[in-house]
Design a protein around this motif. Structure first.
Motif, mmCIF file in Angstrom:
data_model
loop_
_atom_site.group_PDB
_atom_site.id
_atom_site.type_symbol
_atom_site.label_atom_id
_atom_site.label_comp_id
_atom_site.label_asym_id
_atom_site.label_seq_id
_atom_site.Cartn_x
_atom_site.Cartn_y
_atom_site.Cartn_z
ATOM 1 N N THR A 289 1.654 3.565 -12.329
ATOM 2 C CA THR A 289 2.659 4.433 -12.950
ATOM 3 C C THR A 289 2.788 5.736 -12.179
ATOM 4 O O THR A 289 3.900 6.228 -11.928
ATOM 5 N N TRP A 290 1.663 6.292 -11.771
ATOM 6 C CA TRP A 290 1.679 7.552 -11.026
ATOM 7 C C TRP A 290 2.389 7.372 -9.692
ATOM 8 O O TRP A 290 3.256 8.189 -9.332
ATOM 9 N N PHE A 291 2.042 6.332 -8.947
ATOM 10 C CA PHE A 291 2.683 6.105 -7.646
ATOM 11 C C PHE A 291 4.190 5.892 -7.805
ATOM 12 O O PHE A 291 4.990 6.380 -7.005
ATOM 13 N N ARG A 292 4.566 5.154 -8.831
ATOM 14 C CA ARG A 292 5.987 4.871 -9.059
ATOM 15 C C ARG A 292 6.762 6.156 -9.372
ATOM 16 O O ARG A 292 7.883 6.351 -8.880
ATOM 17 N N ASN A 293 6.161 7.033 -10.159
ATOM 18 C CA ASN A 293 6.849 8.249 -10.573
ATOM 19 C C ASN A 293 6.754 9.379 -9.547
ATOM 20 O O ASN A 293 7.708 10.146 -9.379
ATOM 21 N N GLN A 294 5.622 9.487 -8.891
ATOM 22 C CA GLN A 294 5.373 10.620 -8.011
ATOM 23 C C GLN A 294 5.655 10.336 -6.532
ATOM 24 O O GLN A 294 5.808 11.272 -5.749
ATOM 25 N N MET A 295 5.701 9.069 -6.149
ATOM 26 C CA MET A 295 5.908 8.715 -4.742
ATOM 27 C C MET A 295 7.017 7.665 -4.625
ATOM 28 O O MET A 295 6.825 6.597 -4.039
ATOM 29 N N PRO A 296 8.191 7.933 -5.194
ATOM 30 C CA PRO A 296 9.244 6.908 -5.248
ATOM 31 C C PRO A 296 9.842 6.555 -3.901
ATOM 32 O O PRO A 296 10.416 5.478 -3.748
ATOM 33 N N ASP A 297 9.718 7.444 -2.916
ATOM 34 C CA ASP A 297 10.341 7.197 -1.611
ATOM 35 C C ASP A 297 9.376 6.556 -0.611
ATOM 36 O O ASP A 297 9.740 6.320 0.537
ATOM 37 N N TRP A 298 8.156 6.245 -1.028
ATOM 38 C CA TRP A 298 7.203 5.575 -0.136
ATOM 39 C C TRP A 298 7.546 4.083 -0.069
ATOM 40 O O TRP A 298 8.010 3.488 -1.034
ATOM 41 N N GLN A 299 7.288 3.489 1.078
ATOM 42 C CA GLN A 299 7.563 2.070 1.280
ATOM 43 C C GLN A 299 6.608 1.218 0.433
ATOM 44 O O GLN A 299 5.387 1.402 0.480
ATOM 45 N N ARG A 300 7.153 0.297 -0.344
ATOM 46 C CA ARG A 300 6.359 -0.603 -1.175
ATOM 47 C C ARG A 300 6.093 -1.904 -0.437
ATOM 48 O O ARG A 300 7.019 -2.506 0.117
ATOM 49 N N LEU A 301 4.849 -2.361 -0.468
ATOM 50 C CA LEU A 301 4.483 -3.631 0.149
ATOM 51 C C LEU A 301 3.705 -4.481 -0.847
ATOM 52 O O LEU A 301 2.891 -3.961 -1.622
ATOM 53 N N ASP A 302 3.940 -5.770 -0.809
ATOM 54 C CA ASP A 302 3.250 -6.724 -1.672
ATOM 55 C C ASP A 302 2.053 -7.294 -0.907
ATOM 56 O O ASP A 302 2.229 -8.100 0.015
ATOM 57 N N PRO A 303 0.827 -6.896 -1.263
ATOM 58 C CA PRO A 303 -0.341 -7.370 -0.516
ATOM 59 C C PRO A 303 -0.712 -8.820 -0.802
ATOM 60 O O PRO A 303 -1.569 -9.385 -0.117
ATOM 61 N N SER A 304 -0.058 -9.451 -1.795
ATOM 62 C CA SER A 304 -0.354 -10.859 -2.074
ATOM 63 C C SER A 304 0.305 -11.768 -1.046
ATOM 64 O O SER A 304 -0.046 -12.947 -0.940
ATOM 65 N N SER A 305 1.253 -11.236 -0.296
ATOM 66 C CA SER A 305 1.908 -11.964 0.791
ATOM 67 C C SER A 305 1.432 -11.379 2.127
ATOM 68 O O SER A 305 0.980 -10.236 2.192
ATOM 69 N N GLU A 306 1.552 -12.146 3.161
ATOM 70 C CA GLU A 306 1.121 -11.679 4.479
ATOM 71 C C GLU A 306 1.981 -10.488 4.915
ATOM 72 O O GLU A 306 3.215 -10.546 4.867
ATOM 73 N N ILE A 307 1.332 -9.426 5.334
ATOM 74 C CA ILE A 307 2.037 -8.233 5.786
ATOM 75 C C ILE A 307 2.126 -8.251 7.309
ATOM 76 O O ILE A 307 1.097 -8.370 7.991
ATOM 77 N N ASP A 308 3.319 -8.142 7.826
ATOM 78 C CA ASP A 308 3.548 -8.114 9.278
ATOM 79 C C ASP A 308 3.300 -6.690 9.755
ATOM 80 O O ASP A 308 4.191 -5.834 9.737
ATOM 81 N N THR A 309 2.066 -6.423 10.176
ATOM 82 C CA THR A 309 1.717 -5.050 10.557
ATOM 83 C C THR A 309 2.444 -4.618 11.828
ATOM 84 O O THR A 309 2.726 -3.418 11.990
ATOM 85 N N ALA A 310 2.739 -5.546 12.723
ATOM 86 C CA ALA A 310 3.458 -5.187 13.936
ATOM 87 C C ALA A 310 4.854 -4.649 13.588
ATOM 88 O O ALA A 310 5.294 -3.624 14.113
ATOM 89 N N LYS A 311 5.532 -5.329 12.673
ATOM 90 C CA LYS A 311 6.847 -4.887 12.241
ATOM 91 C C LYS A 311 6.738 -3.593 11.447
ATOM 92 O O LYS A 311 7.570 -2.677 11.584
ATOM 93 N N LEU A 312 5.715 -3.511 10.623
ATOM 94 C CA LEU A 312 5.513 -2.329 9.797
ATOM 95 C C LEU A 312 5.373 -1.072 10.632
ATOM 96 O O LEU A 312 5.890 -0.007 10.279
ATOM 97 N N LEU A 313 4.690 -1.194 11.751
ATOM 98 C CA LEU A 313 4.361 -0.029 12.564
ATOM 99 C C LEU A 313 5.316 0.192 13.730
ATOM 100 O O LEU A 313 5.122 1.121 14.509
ATOM 101 N N SER A 314 6.325 -0.676 13.848
ATOM 102 C CA SER A 314 7.248 -0.548 14.992
ATOM 103 C C SER A 314 8.188 0.640 14.802
ATOM 104 O O SER A 314 8.411 1.099 13.700
#
Length: 314
Positions: A289-314
């Motif tokens: 709840t805090w992250f949703r309300n206080q950090m709404p412009d941060w990129q959300r990622l679903d850790p239950s799926s594979e995260i493409d770190t190369a794309k994330l950091l490009s």
């Protein structure tokens, strides 16, 4: 607040600082480790409980083997007897970020304490020095009369905002200390003493892990079972044997009171594990709840799926 927190020593080589937030048990540390290994990074702790040397299992601090893979900073640096403020963490974190950048490496900050990230990226009003006599008076009132006594005293002294919005006795006592020491309500003091952000949006990659509820609950159950293993129980036993005040932040970590009831014979393993699971789920929900309300412009990622770190950091 020192010059580094006033924005005069910003990062200058164009490479970003990686910020990874998320609820407990969401896989933050694993993602930070993967990114740090790929980028030649140094992991810097942004979790208030992982600061304490006494709480490796209870706080799910990275293991010794994980810490050996890449450098880790601000983990296990404090005894449980030492309280630590957001302002104190911010000063240490800024120093670590600058040291990492000076070495040519990439800072990767990771943790579940949202206020730490907010202070780093939006500015922070550090609390003033509180005379010991004032601190003792506020804490004694908290011990004698609890939340209601603190609220009544704040109202008597004219701080209607803190008495209305705060429920935690530690935060109420802090508000009373500031009011008694400075003559200003905490909200006014913070408004008048807000520092500039240390990190601007363009200097950072900002990530919040947002897992599916069922996936997170399963990991929380596994976490509770790990905490109820021999190492976790021994860790809490040694901590409780020190007889520290239950008002210290480390003593309020999820797991300390719960495992304490097992050690005292009040609850068996099954009941304690259940209580740990419920308390951790509730804490994760508050974090989300805090992250949703206080950090709404941060990129959300679903850790239950594979995260493409190369794309994330490009």
């Amino acid at each position: 607040m020192n010059d580094s927190l006033e924005g005069s020593r910003h990062l200058s080589d164009g490479r970003r600082v990686i910020l990874i937030a998320g609820p407990t048990a969401s896989g933050k540390s694993a993602l930070a480790l993967e990114i740090a290994q790929k980028l030649g990074g140094v992991i810097i702790n942004a979790d208030s409980m992982q600061l304490y040397e006494d709480l490796r299992i209870v706080s799910a601090r990275p293991s010794i083997d994980e810490e050996a893979l890449v450098p880790h900073r601000l983990y296990g640096i404090l005894p449980a007897s030492t309280p630590f403020s957001t302002g104190a963490w911010l000063r240490r974190a800024v120093d670590e970020i600058e040291a990492v950048r000076a070495s040519g490496q990439v800072p990767v900050l990771v943790g579940g304490t949202g206020l730490y990230f907010k202070a780093l990226t939006e500015g922070f009003a550090d609390l003033p020095e509180i005379p010991e006599t004032v601190r003792r008076e506020a804490r004694n009132l908290a011990d004698r009369e609890g939340v209601e006594g603190l609220k009544t005293r704040l109202l008597e002294l004219g701080d209607t905002n803190a008495s209305r919005t705060l429920q935690d006795p530690q935060r109420l006592a802090r508000a009373l200390e500031v009011l008694m020491a400075t003559g200003e309500p905490l909200s006014i003091w913070q408004e008048n003493h807000q520092s500039r952000p240390y990190l601007a949006p363009g200097e950072t990659t900002r990530i919040v892990l947002a897992p599916p509820r069922a996936w997170l609950h399963n990991r929380i159950e596994q976490r509770a079972q790990l905490m109820m293993g021999p190492e976790g129980i021994t860790e809490v036993r040694k901590l409780l044997e020190r007889g520290l005040s239950t008002k210290l932040p480390a003593m309020r970590a999820i797991g300390v009171a719960e495992i304490g009831t097992y050690l005292s014979g009040e609850n068996d393993i099954a009941e304690t594990t259940y209580r740990l699971t419920v308390a951790t789920r509730q804490y994760a929900k508050r974090q989300e709840t805090w992250f949703r309300n206080q950090m709404p412009d941060w990129q959300r990622l679903d850790p239950s799926s594979e995260i493409d770190t190369a794309k994330l950091l490009s």
